[in-house]
Write an enzyme that holds these catalytic residues in place. Structure first.
Site, PDB file in Angstrom:
ATOM      1  N   GLU A 227       0.775  -1.481   0.169  1.00 44.79           N
ATOM      2  CA  GLU A 227       0.030   0.067  -0.008  1.00 44.79           C
ATOM      3  C   GLU A 227       0.856   1.238   0.050  1.00 44.79           C
ATOM      4  OE1 GLU A 227      -3.726   2.045   2.595  1.00 44.79           O
ATOM      5  OE2 GLU A 227      -2.889   0.030   3.330  1.00 44.79           O
ATOM      6  N   LYS A 243      -8.456  -0.579   1.068  1.00 45.52           N
ATOM      7  CA  LYS A 243      -9.653  -1.237   2.069  1.00 45.52           C
ATOM      8  C   LYS A 243     -10.542  -2.335   1.120  1.00 45.52           C
ATOM      9  CE  LYS A 243      -9.712  -0.241   6.249  1.00 45.52           C
ATOM     10  NZ  LYS A 243      -8.362  -0.669   6.260  1.00 45.52           N
TER      11      LYS A 243
END
Length: 425
Positions: A227, A243
Site C-alpha cells: 500500500e 480497504k
C-alpha cells in the site's frame, strides 16, 4: 559525490549481490518494486547505505525538525520511517501501551552511497562508485537459513479480539465512529534471526510494490507492504488507500470468482468509500481549493497472497506548504485508523492491547528533487536484535455490518506470509 552509470548483463544477480553487500552496513534502505508498475512510481530497485548524517525523533516537533534536517541536506536521497505514535504530536492523543520494540518515532539518514538499479543498468552515487561496483561484483550471495529461534505468541487471543470487536461495534452503533481499524500484535522474545534471510524469504513468499529491507544499527524493518500511503511528485500529492481484501484462488477460475466477489461486495465497497472520504478530507488541508479528486475508485490489485481493493486520490499542493507539512496533514494513514479519525484513534488505544510503533506508520524516502514516496507499514516484521524482540501486527476494518469471525480470519490471512517465513524453519 560522484555519479556513475553502468550496463548490467544480469540485473537479477547484480541486485542480489548488491543487497548482500548492503546488509553489512550500519544503515541500509533497500526498496524493491518487484516489477509492479503504475503511473505513479518509477523506481525498480533503490539501495541507500552508510549514513553521513541522521535524524532521530526526540518526541517533540518531529515533522518541523525533520523538515529542517531535509533543508540542511539538499539534493540528496533521505530514506527513513515515521511511526504511528507520532499521532500524539499531531493531535491531542496519547499511547498507553509500553514501547516494547525500542524503535524511535522517526528515523531518517543521509546515505553515503545510493544505487538506482533498473532492468539493464545501474546508477551509483558516492565518493568512489567504481569501487562500489567492484565490491558488489566480488560479493558472494549466501543462502543462509532464516534461523528464527523463539516462540511466536498472540498479544490478543481470539476471545480478547472478539471482545474488542464487539466493544468497538457498540461505539459504531452509538454513533461515536462509523469505521475503525482493529489490530493485534504477534510477537516473540529472546529471538535470534537472520534478518537478511528473513527478508529474502518474505519477498519471495509475498513480493509487493513497496518491499523494503531497512536497517539502522541493530534494528530491522522487513516489509512486504502493498500500500502507498502518500507520494509527492512536483505539486501533486497522491494517496492510494487499501480497504477490501480477498484470498487468492487455488485455480484460475476460483481466483476470478474471488476477484469478482470482492469487486461486488457491498461491505468492502462501503469500507473503501468511507476511507476515500477520510483521505479526501485529509488532503484538503494541503490542497489548492477544488483540486482534490478521487481519480480511480475501487480498483482490484492482485498480489501473490491476496486481492485488494484500492482507490487513488490526488490533489495539487497549496502554495507555501513544506514537504513534511503535507505528510503531517494526512498522518497517520487513514486506512489504518478509521473515521472520524481522531475519535477512531482514541478508541484504538483503548481497545488494542499493544503499542503500534512503526506498524501502520510510513516507510520510504525524500528524493533529491524534493519529491517523496511512502508506503503504509503493513505486512511488516520489526526486529530489535539488541533486545531479541520481534513483532508484527495485522488488522482490519470494523463497520456496523462487519462480522467478527470473518475479520479475525482476514487478520490471519494478512499475516500469512509472515507466519510462513517464521514457521518454515
Amino acid at each position: 559525490m560522484v555519479s556513475l552509470a553502468c550496463h548490467l548483463d544480469d540485473s537479477d544477480t547484480f541486485i542480489q549481490k548488491a543487497l548482500q553487500w548492503a546488509a553489512q552496513f550500519e544503515n541500509v534502505c533497500y526498496l524493491d518494486s518487484n516489477g509492479y508498475r503504475d503511473n505513479y512510481g518509477n523506481i525498480d530497485v533503490f539501495i541507500a547505505v552508510g549514513a553521513t548524517a541522521s535524524f532521530t525523533s526526540d518526541g517533540r516537533d518531529t515533522f518541523a525538525k525533520l523538515q529542517d534536517f531535509i533543508d540542511s541536506h539538499p539534493n540528496t536521497w533521505i530514506p527513513g520511517f515515521l511511526g504511528y505514535d507520532l499521532k500524539n504530536e499531531t493531535e491531542d492523543l496519547t499511547s498507553q501501551h509500553p514501547d516494547r520494540t525500542g524503535f524511535p518515532d522517526a528515523y531518517f539518514f543521509v546515505p553515503a552511497y545510493t544505487l538506482l538499479i533498473g532492468r539493464y543498468n545501474a546508477e551509483i552515487k558516492g565518493a568512489d562508485p567504481q569501487a562500489v561496483i567492484q565490491q558488489i561484483e566480488d560479493t558472494e550471495i549466501t543462502d543462509e537459513p532464516v534461523g528464527f529461534s523463539g516462540h511466536l505468541k498472540y498479544r490478543m487471543n481470539r476471545s480478547a479480539y472478539f471482545s474488542a470487536f464487539a466493544g468497538l461495534q457498540q461505539h459504531i452503533r452509538k454513533g461515536d465512529i462509523y469505521e475503525v481499524n482493529l489490530c493485534q500484535e504477534f510477537f516473540a522474545e529472546q529471538v535470534s534471526l537472520n534478518p537478511l534471510s528473513a527478508y529474502r524469504r518474505l519477498n519471495e513468499v509475498s513480493p509487493t510494490p513497496f518491499s523494503c529491507f531497512f536497517k539502522f544499527g541493530e534494528k530491522y524493518i522487513l516489509s512486504a507492504s502493498p500500500e502507498r500511503f502518500l507520494s509527492k511528485n512536483g505539486d501533486t500529492l497522491l494517496s492510494q488507500p487499501i480497504k477490501g481484501t480477498a484470498p487468492r484462488g487455488e485455480t484460475a477460475d476460483k481466483d476470478e470468482l474471488l476477484k469478482a466477489a470482492l469487486a461486488a461486495s457491498p461491505k468492502e465497497i462501503s469500507e473503501n468509500i468511507m476511507i476515500v472520504d477520510l483521505v479526501r478530507n485529509d488532503l484538503t488541508r494541503s490542497a489548492r481549493p477544488g483540486t482534490v479528486k478521487a481519480s480511480e475508485l475501487l480498483q482490484i490489485h492482485s498480489f501473490k497472497q491476496v486481492h485488494q481493493l484500492v482507490s487513488t486520490i490526488t490533489c495539487q499542493i497549496r502554495e507555501g506548504m513544506s514537504a513534511t507539512a503535507t505528510i503531517r496533514n494526512t498522518f497517520p494513514p487513514g486506512s489504518m485508523t478509521g473515521a472520524p479519525k481522531i475519535s477512531a484513534m482514541k478508541l484504538i488505544d483503548s481497545y488494542e492491547n499493544s503499542r503500534r510503533g512503526v506498524y501502520s506508520g510510513a516507510l520510504g524516502y525524500f528524493s533529491p528533487q524534493g519529491n517523496y514516496d511512502f508506503s503504509v507499514v503493513i505486512r511488516t516484521m520489526v526486529y530489535n536484535a539488541e533486545t531479541g524482540y520481534l513483532s508484527f501486527h495485522t488488522g482490519g476494518a470494523i463497520t456496523d455490518s462487519a462480522d467478527a469471525e470473518e475479520e479475525y480470519n482476514e487478520c490471519l490471512l494478512k499475516g500469512k506470509a509472515l507466519f510462513e517465513v517464521l514457521k518454515g524453519q
